[in-house]
Every structure is written in C-alpha cells, then in structure tokens.
Scaffold this motif. Structure first.
Motif, PDB file in Angstrom:
ATOM      1  N   LEU B 564      34.175  -0.411  44.005  1.00  0.00           N
ATOM      2  CA  LEU B 564      34.209  -0.248  42.442  1.00  0.00           C
ATOM      3  C   LEU B 564      32.709   0.185  41.876  1.00  0.00           C
ATOM      4  O   LEU B 564      31.435  -0.484  42.763  1.00  0.00           O
ATOM      5  CB  LEU B 564      34.226  -1.736  41.780  1.00  0.00           C
ATOM      6  CG  LEU B 564      34.582  -1.864  40.019  1.00  0.00           C
ATOM      7  CD1 LEU B 564      35.828  -1.285  39.849  1.00  0.00           C
ATOM      8  CD2 LEU B 564      34.523  -3.270  39.753  1.00  0.00           C
ATOM      9  N   ASN B 565      32.447   1.146  41.192  1.00  0.00           N
ATOM     10  CA  ASN B 565      31.154   1.660  41.034  1.00  0.00           C
ATOM     11  C   ASN B 565      30.864   1.730  39.587  1.00  0.00           C
ATOM     12  O   ASN B 565      31.817   1.656  38.766  1.00  0.00           O
ATOM     13  CB  ASN B 565      30.919   3.352  41.532  1.00  0.00           C
ATOM     14  CG  ASN B 565      31.333   3.511  42.871  1.00  0.00           C
ATOM     15  OD1 ASN B 565      30.414   3.075  43.579  1.00  0.00           O
ATOM     16  ND2 ASN B 565      32.510   4.131  43.386  1.00  0.00           N
ATOM     17  N   PHE B 566      29.559   1.366  39.383  1.00  0.00           N
ATOM     18  CA  PHE B 566      29.277   1.404  37.947  1.00  0.00           C
ATOM     19  C   PHE B 566      28.189   2.534  37.775  1.00  0.00           C
ATOM     20  O   PHE B 566      27.033   2.677  38.188  1.00  0.00           O
ATOM     21  CB  PHE B 566      28.435   0.074  37.643  1.00  0.00           C
ATOM     22  CG  PHE B 566      29.173  -1.248  37.961  1.00  0.00           C
ATOM     23  CD1 PHE B 566      29.953  -1.623  36.976  1.00  0.00           C
ATOM     24  CD2 PHE B 566      29.197  -1.732  38.978  1.00  0.00           C
ATOM     25  CE1 PHE B 566      30.867  -2.591  37.220  1.00  0.00           C
ATOM     26  CE2 PHE B 566      30.082  -2.697  39.309  1.00  0.00           C
ATOM     27  CZ  PHE B 566      30.760  -3.576  38.313  1.00  0.00           C
ATOM     28  N   ASP B 567      28.701   3.257  36.779  1.00  0.00           N
ATOM     29  CA  ASP B 567      27.742   4.459  36.478  1.00  0.00           C
ATOM     30  C   ASP B 567      27.161   4.257  35.075  1.00  0.00           C
ATOM     31  O   ASP B 567      27.598   4.222  34.057  1.00  0.00           O
ATOM     32  CB  ASP B 567      28.722   5.683  36.202  1.00  0.00           C
ATOM     33  CG  ASP B 567      27.939   7.022  35.802  1.00  0.00           C
ATOM     34  OD1 ASP B 567      26.581   7.074  35.853  1.00  0.00           O
ATOM     35  OD2 ASP B 567      28.545   8.088  35.858  1.00  0.00           O
ATOM     36  N   LYS B 568      25.533   4.148  35.434  1.00  0.00           N
ATOM     37  CA  LYS B 568      24.704   3.805  34.139  1.00  0.00           C
ATOM     38  C   LYS B 568      24.083   5.134  33.551  1.00  0.00           C
ATOM     39  O   LYS B 568      23.330   4.931  32.729  1.00  0.00           O
ATOM     40  CB  LYS B 568      23.832   2.664  34.414  1.00  0.00           C
ATOM     41  CG  LYS B 568      24.863   1.393  34.499  1.00  0.00           C
ATOM     42  CD  LYS B 568      23.998   0.218  35.083  1.00  0.00           C
ATOM     43  CE  LYS B 568      24.729  -1.127  35.130  1.00  0.00           C
ATOM     44  NZ  LYS B 568      24.454  -1.840  36.289  1.00  0.00           N
ATOM     45  N   THR B 569      24.192   6.100  34.060  1.00  0.00           N
ATOM     46  CA  THR B 569      23.631   7.347  33.666  1.00  0.00           C
ATOM     47  C   THR B 569      24.059   7.889  32.449  1.00  0.00           C
ATOM     48  O   THR B 569      23.270   8.450  31.782  1.00  0.00           O
ATOM     49  CB  THR B 569      23.833   8.462  34.845  1.00  0.00           C
ATOM     50  OG1 THR B 569      25.297   8.810  34.876  1.00  0.00           O
ATOM     51  CG2 THR B 569      23.304   8.189  36.088  1.00  0.00           C
ATOM     52  N   LYS B 570      25.033   7.553  31.862  1.00  0.00           N
ATOM     53  CA  LYS B 570      25.436   8.092  30.841  1.00  0.00           C
ATOM     54  C   LYS B 570      25.127   7.139  29.396  1.00  0.00           C
ATOM     55  O   LYS B 570      25.178   5.998  29.693  1.00  0.00           O
ATOM     56  CB  LYS B 570      27.016   8.183  30.442  1.00  0.00           C
ATOM     57  CG  LYS B 570      27.679   9.296  31.175  1.00  0.00           C
ATOM     58  CD  LYS B 570      29.063   9.465  31.052  1.00  0.00           C
ATOM     59  CE  LYS B 570      29.729  10.523  31.790  1.00  0.00           C
ATOM     60  NZ  LYS B 570      31.143  10.277  31.693  1.00  0.00           N
ATOM     61  N   VAL B 571      24.365   7.905  28.348  1.00  0.00           N
ATOM     62  CA  VAL B 571      23.669   7.154  27.330  1.00  0.00           C
ATOM     63  C   VAL B 571      25.046   6.631  26.577  1.00  0.00           C
ATOM     64  O   VAL B 571      25.749   7.401  25.948  1.00  0.00           O
ATOM     65  CB  VAL B 571      23.047   7.906  26.424  1.00  0.00           C
ATOM     66  CG1 VAL B 571      22.149   7.134  25.348  1.00  0.00           C
ATOM     67  CG2 VAL B 571      21.744   8.541  27.510  1.00  0.00           C
ATOM     68  N   GLY B 572      24.850   5.214  26.176  1.00  0.00           N
ATOM     69  CA  GLY B 572      25.922   4.397  25.356  1.00  0.00           C
ATOM     70  C   GLY B 572      27.259   4.311  25.861  1.00  0.00           C
ATOM     71  O   GLY B 572      28.060   3.911  25.262  1.00  0.00           O
ATOM     72  N   ILE B 573      27.484   4.828  27.084  1.00  0.00           N
ATOM     73  CA  ILE B 573      28.752   4.718  27.730  1.00  0.00           C
ATOM     74  C   ILE B 573      28.551   3.820  29.063  1.00  0.00           C
ATOM     75  O   ILE B 573      27.542   4.213  30.048  1.00  0.00           O
ATOM     76  CB  ILE B 573      29.551   5.773  27.961  1.00  0.00           C
ATOM     77  CG1 ILE B 573      29.683   6.821  26.717  1.00  0.00           C
ATOM     78  CG2 ILE B 573      30.880   5.663  28.387  1.00  0.00           C
ATOM     79  CD1 ILE B 573      29.918   8.091  27.010  1.00  0.00           C
TER      80      ILE B 573
END
Lengths: 189, 678, 165
Positions: B564-573
C-alpha cells in the motif's frame, strides 16, 4: 405522448382530424404537463413556510415513550433532525444539550431529537457520547422528515405554541446562543 | 474586462436571436426574401458571438479569477489546465452556456448549408433554432449567469450578482472550491461535448419537420434533406452515451457501466426514439407510408432532448449526475409547455395532409418488420419514461418515495432488447411489399439452422443459463445473417458483372452506404450485446479484507495484496494506492493498482479501480477501505466482468458504420436527381 | 418472453435457496463474510444518496448500514427479514423496486400493457392494410420467386433507389 398515428386513410384525400384524436391528444398533453408542474412544485418548493400549521406527528423514542404533537399544544417544540453518521450534527450536539438543560425546568419548551435514517446501535452510542437527555427517537419510514422535506441533516424546526412553524435552521447551530435566541424570540410572543 | 465583454456579447446575441425570429417571421408573412436573408445572417452571427462569450469564460477559468462565482465554484489553482478548460461544462451555468454555444453552431450550420432547394423552409428553420437558442440564452442571462461576481457585505453575508449591491464590496477569494472530483476524469473531457452535440444537433431535423408542417410541404423532401443531419445527431448522441458509460465504469466503482440512473435514462430516451425514427424513415422513403408517424417521432425526439435537460436541471429529479438545485425550473417548464403544445398543435393541423400512399400488405414484409422494430423501441422508451417519472408520481399520490432501480428496467426491457436482436437478424433477408411467411422462411431457415451451432455448442459445454444461451443464439443469428447477406450480395454482384470479389465489395458498399453502413452498425451492436450479456449473466464478485501477502480468489484468479502506497505529492488530494499481483493457475499475469483518492477540500472520496483488461474478461479491483494505523488489513472488492471489452470494441465498430453511412456520396450527375421513384 | 421470465424466476429461487443455505451457515456461528453482506446489500438502496445500492455506496452512513446487515445476518435473519426491517425503518425507497401495494402496482402493470397494447395496435394496422391490398400484385411477385433471381433484382432495385435519393 402520441399513439401510433398511422391509421390507413384513403390516398390523397385530406381528411379532417378526428375529434376523438384531438381530445385525446390535448388531454394527454395537459395531463402530462399538469403532472410535471405538480411534481416540480412538490420537489423544489419547501412544503412548510414559517407561519404554516405543522401537521401532527408522533415520535416513539428509543426508550419506547410516545410523543404526540397534537397533545403538546401550548409548548414550544424544537425538532432537531440528526444522524450518527453526520459530522456536522456532532458540532451542535453539545449546544443543544446545554440549552435543553437550561430551559427544561420551565416546562414550556420541549426538545425532540429525530434520528434521521440511522442505525440504532450507532445512534444510541451517539446519544451516550454527547450525554443527550432530551427525548430522541428514530424517524420510522422517514415519515417525520417528509413533513418538513428534510434534505440533509442537521436541520432544526421550531414549532410555536399555536402549532405553527415559528422558525427553522438548515445546517448546524454555530453556538448555544443561537439556539437561545431562537427559543427566546418565540417564548416572548 | 473580459467578463464584461463576455456578458455584453451575450446580451447582443440574445437581442440578435430575438431579431432573427421577428425578421424571419415578417419575411415569411410578407414574402420578403430580404428580411429572410437578414434573419439568416443574424442566425449565422450568433455562433461567432457565442464563441467570443465562451472563450471569455474559458479565459476567466484558466486564469483563476475566483472573484467570479462560477470560476470559484468549479476551479482551483491546483487543477491541470485541461480540467480548467473543461470546467466550462462542469457546473450548471457554464454548461448551459456551452449548450447555447453548440446550439448556435448548428443554427449556423443550418443557415449556411441548408440547400438552395429548401429555401422555403429557411424562415421557419431560423425561427425554430433561434427560439430554442433565445430561450437558453435567457436562462443563462437571467437565471444562471456564469459572469456573476461574489460580493461581501459588512455583516459578512456573501451574495453573487452581476452588479455591485449597495453596502457591499467585491470579494477576491484566493482559491476556488475546485471541480467535483468525480468530474476530474479524461472521460469528462469528451463525454459532455459529444452528448450535447447529439442533443443540440437534433434541432436541425426538428426544424425541418416543423417547417414542413407549417409550410404544408409534407412530401418526403424534408426527410431526405434532413437525413444526414439526423444521422449525425444520432451518432454524436450514441458516442456521448458510450463515453458516459466508460466514465461510469472507470470512476464510479460500480463494477458496471450503466446504472439505469434517471439522468442516464434522460439521455437514453431521445436515443431510443431517434433510433426508431432512423429506421422508420426508410419505410416512408420506400413505400410512402408512416408519414405522420415519422413527423411525430422526430418531433418527439427533440422534445425529449429538451425534456431530459429539464428533468436533470430543474431539480424535479435527484440523482448522482443531477445538477444542484436551481431556480430555472418554472421558466423551463413554460418553455417545454410551448414546445410540446406547439408541436402537437402543428401535427394535428397537418394531420389530414399527411396521408399515406400505400399500406402494409403482409405481416412478413420488410415494412411490417420495421413497424415491429418501432413498436419495440417505443415500448422500451415508454418503460423508461414510466420508470423515470414513477418515483415522482408515487410521491405525489402516496407521499412515500420509492426507488425504481435496475431490476425493473432489466426485467421489463430485457426481452424487448432480445426481440430487437431477432428482428435485426431476420430483417436483411425480408422483402418489401407482399412477402409471405413462406418467402421469409425460405430465406431465413438455412442461416438460422447454422446459427444454432453456437447455442448447441454452449449447451454441450455445460452452460445452463438459459437467458444467456438464448441471447448468444440471437447474437450469432445476427452476425451470420448479416455477413451471409453481405457476402451473397457481393457474390451475385461479382458474378453478374464479371468482376473481382473485392471490386464488387467496394462498389456495393460505396453505392449503398446507407444499407451497408447499417450492417456495420448492426455488427457493432451485436458486439456490444456480447459485452452486455457478459456482465448481465456472468459477472461475479467478491469482497474481503486481507493482510499483506494474503490473497482473494475469484473466477480462477488469485489476487495477492502486496503493498500500500501513500502519495502525498498532489496538493489537496491524498492518494492511497494498493498494489495487487494477479495470477491464474500459479502463473503470474501482472499487477493492478486500485486507488482511493481523498479530496480534502470537499471531503469526497473517489475510488479509481485497478483493471486488468483482456478480450476475454476484465478483472476490476476496487480499494474499498484500509485500517489507517497499520495499513495491515485492506478491504478489496473484486468484479470479474467477462466479455466486457466487446462492449467498447463494438461501440467503435458502431461509430465506423455510422460514419460509413454518413460519408458524402460521390457527386452525381444531375439527370439522376430528377428521376422520381413513384 | 415467457422463457425469460421463467428463467429469472428460476434464478431467483436459486439465489434464495443458495442464500438461505448461507444464512443457515451463519447461524451456526461462522462469521458473516463480506460477500454475504453484499448479497443482501445489492438489493437495498441507500436512503440518503439517490439511486445507489448499498453494496457500492461509499459514504460512511452506508458503511454503517452494511454493518447493520452483517449484525442481522449473524443473528440468523433471512434476506427477506432484513429487507422488511429496512423498509420499516427507512421507508419504501430502500427497495430496488417499489413494493407491490396500492398505487405502486401500476408500475408492474404499465410495461405489459404498453407491450400488449402496441402489438394489438400493429396487428390492427396491418390487418386493415391487408384489406386494402389488391391481390393481383402477389401473383406478380411470385413469378419471380426463384431465389437468386429475385434476390438479384432486389439488390439492383436497392442500388437504383439509392442512386436516386
């Protein structure tokens, strides 16, 4: 709208339209448009405006107690729609309980919490969590919320002593004061 | 500045459209070709003007001018450019403007290319297009204006209006609310434009029909002149519907592509009557019958376009796709009342002069089978209409809301769609005129027996779903007869003219594009039917919560949850993506990556399925939920959708067929044109 | 059509029997699986979001309802019992199709009436047309009924027709 209109006719002899067809078509059209108009009015305009008499309803609480608004004339009734799955309801739950404790003893105000399409287990946990003491019960078959055409919870309606809709609040109360003002305005009259 | 330009031009366009109506009417009454020409020019001008308006709004949307309420509501700074542009149709106000723009495009086309021969109908064509356009412009200007600004009072109240209210100051929000996450999908780039193109293009055949009724020129000319327009409109509408299904499949996470939602049905109803029309005009052209029916059908189709728009935008219905509440209902109601009453009145007025020249002579003639085709389409349409309006009906009379869901539509329309397949199969072998059951039987029995091979094979293979066996037999019947008839025609053509098969094929197809385009469309439809059969009869699903390294089983596949990966690079998503390996019989097939997007502004969750797609089946995995602390236990829902890809492939074949039918014919010698049939 | 109805009826019975077998399993103490829950949830509609069935609905409220279904299943309730409970709690709209009572019966009557009415109408039309038809024409047609000949003629006619239109 129209049925299969292709009745065989004698070739090349323009015949007047049969009267039954005209009547049938017009009746169909008027019926259809009338239905749409009634439906649109029902769906888009609020069923109750301030000053309207609120139809009687009864609420059976989770404890089995029955409250019938027809027997509660002379009291100001605050009807609060909520649900355990609704985050905004949690914002106002403490305010409602606080104000209820202040006004309860006078005896001229009643709070009714109507649990809108909810699951009983979570609803009871919610009441427990916020220490809510005023009567609360499920909105069986959404019969109470339909009277007010509740769109989303929370919504709060204040029924005056005369049984008429006195004021309403769509969305959560921002403070306990807001609830007090709403009640005081009605109690003053 | 730009907003003022857009708004100003919008006003001018409305005035121009009203002028065009007046001038066209005056020109028609006074037989003044100067006035008619003036009206035509005014109608022509609406398109470039609305282009300016739309571009103004697009500029506001792309430059982040959040002081405009519409821009504030549908865009935000972190949206990519293409979404900012497509936000033009992402909300009520903008999409109404977009509607107007496309409609004016077709008004332009009508004014530009309506044949010289049909000059008589020009004034009424102008009136019809400009009346429709004028109404929608009034909605945009007075009810849902995308150029309204946000104003703030000292009390803190916020309003939106075109002009500054007293005691208020303009508000300049630094950030917008952003487009509804469900609409942030590439499918949304093309689906609404296609659908709207289809909707608005029907104004031209409608205009032709109305003009023919008013001028009393009720011969077949209007049908011939409007044939390509109606086919174009129908093609756009079909593509729009398919793209909508694709969007639902990719974004909504239902595991399906069609939910029998009121809004879907609202777009499907004009398609049904439009399809019935495309079939029944062929009988009128050939046999001179069904004149009233055809006029009624095309009028009904456009009325349904407007009606569908009314249903989805006025707040009468609520649905996943519906636009939010708005005040346009009453005005819209007046408009559809005028449209319906006017159309019906005209039809009754010309009822007598729409006489038929022939009759149907046999139950088994081609025209009779076409009539049954129309009956089926109308029945499906009426069932859809009933289903869509019934909740409203029930609420008015009983006060209780009810749901009319897929089980109703499936059981009511399923057999009818089957019957349509049967007709589609045998019609190519039927004959016009006085064919008998024996004639038809003689043509059909050989391919029919041949087509039985498939269902018999399936039964031997152990398939016991009788509905599916029946449906698959119908599919094979259509394919075999269509190909058989095509091949036989080519063969006879080649033999009689002593030419090669390929030459014969090309000559045959290009000389009768409409017929063979139709055959290709039918082949596309049966391929789509394969996909539908796959999902309706053979879809399976499972759901389970698994730990890392554990597996779920479905339809012979093993799905192993790996990471499971968490992508936090997108702003607001916040994007959470699972990685799952797929294997069958111990053989690794690949990976799918279902994800869950959480939009923090709107607190909305969007599930993006991970799909492994082959011609045989789709494995469609949804990440339902995960336990936040450890991400140890993750819940997945898996659908196995056999044959679904044939639905999309079929839709491409379908579009190719429609294009083939639409392709401009070679320029013919004028002498041919004058030769009348009857 | 009849076959299809019988088929779907059969399927329904199959599902019900399969399902009661599952609930019997559940009763015997096994945990209720997500698939069992979805089987019931598929036929129930979310009371707050329009036209979305409970098995695919993403809102927190729907999660609660799925848990409710799970609780009831673990108590050994049947699908029918759970549906009845939902109707009694949340109203008729939780059912995928309207219940067969009162005015709601209409929706089950309209489709067959439309279809039968349409078929009758088409038959009447064709019958009337046949009366006006001059029998002599059929003789002309039958003369050319030899297969490939009439067929070739048909194609030629079609082509000529297309060229003219």
């Amino acid at each position: 709208m129209t049925g299969l209109p292709n009745q065989p006719t004698q070739p090349n002899s323009p015949k007047p339209v049969p009267a039954w067809l005209v009547i049938f078509a017009l009746a169909g059209l008027l019926g259809f448009l009338g239905f749409l108009a009634v439906g649109m009015k029902k769906m888009t305009s609020p069923p109750l405006v301030i000053g309207d008499v609120v139809p009687d309803f009864s609420l059976t609480t989770f404890d089995g107690e029955v409250f019938n608004t027809s027997e509660l004339r002379g009291k100001v009734i605050l009807v609060n729609f909520w649900a355990s799955w609704c985050p905004a309801c949690k914002d106002e739950a403490a305010f409602l309980e606080q104000v209820w404790r202040e006004y309860q003893s006078a005896g001229d105000v009643l709070f009714l919490g109507v649990d809108y399409v909810d699951t009983e287990k979570e609803a009871l946990a919610y009441l427990e969590k916020f220490g809510i003491t005023y009567p609360n019960g499920p909105d069986l078959r959404t019969q109470i919320s339909q009277i007010f055409r509740v769109r989303a919870v929370p919504e709060t309606y204040l029924i005056g002593k005369d049984g008429k809709l006195a004021s309403l609040k769509i969305g959560p109360f921002a403070s306990a004061d807001e609830i007090r003002q709403m009640l005081d305005r009605e109690l003053m009259e | 500045m730009i907003a003022n330009l857009g708004f100003g031009v919008l006003v001018i366009t409305l005035v121009l459209s009203l002028y065009a109506i007046g001038a066209a009417f005056y020109g028609f009454k006074q037989k003044s070709s100067v006035m008619v020409e003036s009206a035509r020019l005014a109608a022509l001008l609406t398109f470039p003007l609305l282009t300016i308006v739309s571009i103004s709004l697009i500029i506001l949307l792309t430059t982040g001018r959040f002081e405009y309420a519409y821009v504030f509501r549908v865009t935000s700074t972190n949206m990519p450019l293409y979404l900012k542009i497509t936000a033009l149709w992402g909300g009520q106000a903008g999409s109404l403007l977009f509607w107007c723009w496309l409609l004016s495009g077709f008004a332009f086309a009508a004014a530009m290319w309506v044949n010289k021969k049909e000059r008589e109908i020009l004034p009424w064509m102008t009136i019809v297009t400009m009346f429709t356009l004028g109404f929608f412009l009034i909605l945009v200007l007075f009810m849902e204006n995308p150029f309204e600004r946000i104003w703030i009072f000292q009390t803190g109240d916020v309003v939106q209006s075109l002009f500054q209210p007293q005691f208020s100051i303009p508000a300049y929000p630094g950030e917008g609310m952003g487009l509804n996450p469900l609409l942030r999908h590439p499918g949304m780039v093309v689906h609404p434009p296609m659908l709207y193109l289809g909707f608005t293009a029907f104004v031209i055949p409608f205009g032709f029909a109305v003009s023919a009724l008013i001028t009393g020129r009720t011969d077949d000319n209007w049908i011939k002149a409007s044939r390509k327009w109606s086919l174009t409109a129908w093609l756009f509408l079909s593509i729009g519907l398919v793209l909508g299904s694709r969007w639902a499949y990719d974004v909504l996470g239902w595991g399906g592509y069609w939910g029998w939602d009121p809004v879907e049905i609202a777009a499907f109803m004009p398609w049904l009557t439009g399809t019935a029309y495309l079939h029944s005009v062929m009988i009128q052209e050939r046999r001179g019958i069904f004149k009233r029916w055809n006029v009624a059908l095309i009028i009904l189709t456009f009325c349904l376009v407007i009606f569908g728009t009314f249903l989805t935008r006025s707040g009468v219905l609520s649905s996943v796709h519906a636009f939010s509440q708005s005040a346009i209902g009453p005005l819209f109601f007046i408009f559809i009342s005028i449209m319906f009453a006017g159309s019906l009145g005209l039809l009754l007025l010309r009822w007598g002069s729409l006489t038929t020249e022939g009759t149907i002579k046999s139950f088994f003639s081609r025209e009779s089978l076409f009539l049954f085709n129309n009956l089926l389409f109308m029945a499906i349409f009426l069932i859809c209409l009933t289903g869509v309006l019934f909740p409203l009906f029930s609420e008015i009379f009983t006060g209780q809301k009810v749901t009319v869901g897929p089980p109703f539509y499936k059981s009511a329309t399923g057999p009818l769609f089957g019957a349509l397949l049967l007709l589609m199969g045998i019609v190519p072998l039927s004959a016009w005129g006085s064919s008998t059951a024996r004639n038809l039987g003689k043509e059909v029995w050989k391919p029919a027996v041949f087509s039985m091979l498939l269902p018999i094979g399936l039964l031997f293979a152990g398939m016991r779903q009788w509905g599916a066996v029946l449906a698959l037999w119908l599919v094979s019947l259509v394919v075999i007869i269509t190909l058989y008839d095509y091949a036989r025609s080519v063969w006879i053509m080649a033999k009689t003219n002593h030419e090669g098969i390929w030459t014969a094929f090309n000559r045959l197809t290009s000389r009768n594009r409409r017929r063979y385009g139709g055959y290709i469309i039918h082949l596309g439809v049966v391929l789509m039917a394969l996909g539908i059969i796959g999902i309706e009869f053979f879809q399976t699903q499972t759901q389970g919560t698994v730990k890392k390294g554990d597996s779920l089983q479905l339809a012979g596949y093993t799905l192993t949850y790996e990471d499971l990966n968490f992508d936090k690079t997108k702003v607001g998503i916040q994007v959470t993506q699972a990685s799952i390996s797929l294997s069958r019989n111990g053989k690794l097939l690949g990976h799918v990556y279902p994800s869950l997007e959480f939009y923090s502004e709107s607190e909305q969750r969007v599930t993006i399925p991970g799909v492994r797609s082959t011609l045989e089946d789709d494995l469609y995995v949804i990440l339902v939920d995960w336990l936040p602390v450890s991400a140890e236990g993750v819940t997945f829902k898996v659908f196995h959708n056999p044959l679904i890809n044939w639905f999309w492939i079929g839709s491409i074949v379908f579009a190719i067929g429609a294009l083939a039918a639409l392709w401009p014919d070679r320029v013919k010698k004028p002498s041919h044109l004058s030769a009348g049939e009857r | 059509m009849k076959g299809a109805t019988r088929f779907s009826l059969g399927l329904l019975i199959l599902i019900i029997t399969a399902f009661s077998a599952q609930s019997a399993l559940a009763q015997s103490g096994q945990p209720v699986s997500d698939d069992d829950v979805n089987e019931v949830a598929k036929g129930l509609y979310c009371p707050v979001c329009e036209n979305i069935s409970l098995d695919v609905c993403p809102t927190p409220a729907c999660t609660q309802w799925r848990e409710l279904i799970r609780d009831k299943l673990s108590l050994g309730w049947s699908k029918k019992q759970i549906e009845d409970y939902f109707v009694q709690q949340y109203g008729d709209r939780v059912l995928a199709v309207p219940p067969k009572n009162g005015i709601n019966r209409l929706i089950y009557v309209i489709p067959p009436v439309v279809i039968i009415g349409g078929i009758v109408l088409v038959f009447i039309m064709i019958q009337r047309g046949k009366k006006l038809f001059i029998p002599a024409e059929s003789a002309v047609f039958n003369k050319h009924s030899e297969l490939s000949k009439s067929y070739l003629k048909k194609i030629e006619q079609d082509l000529r027709k297309e060229d003219e239109s």
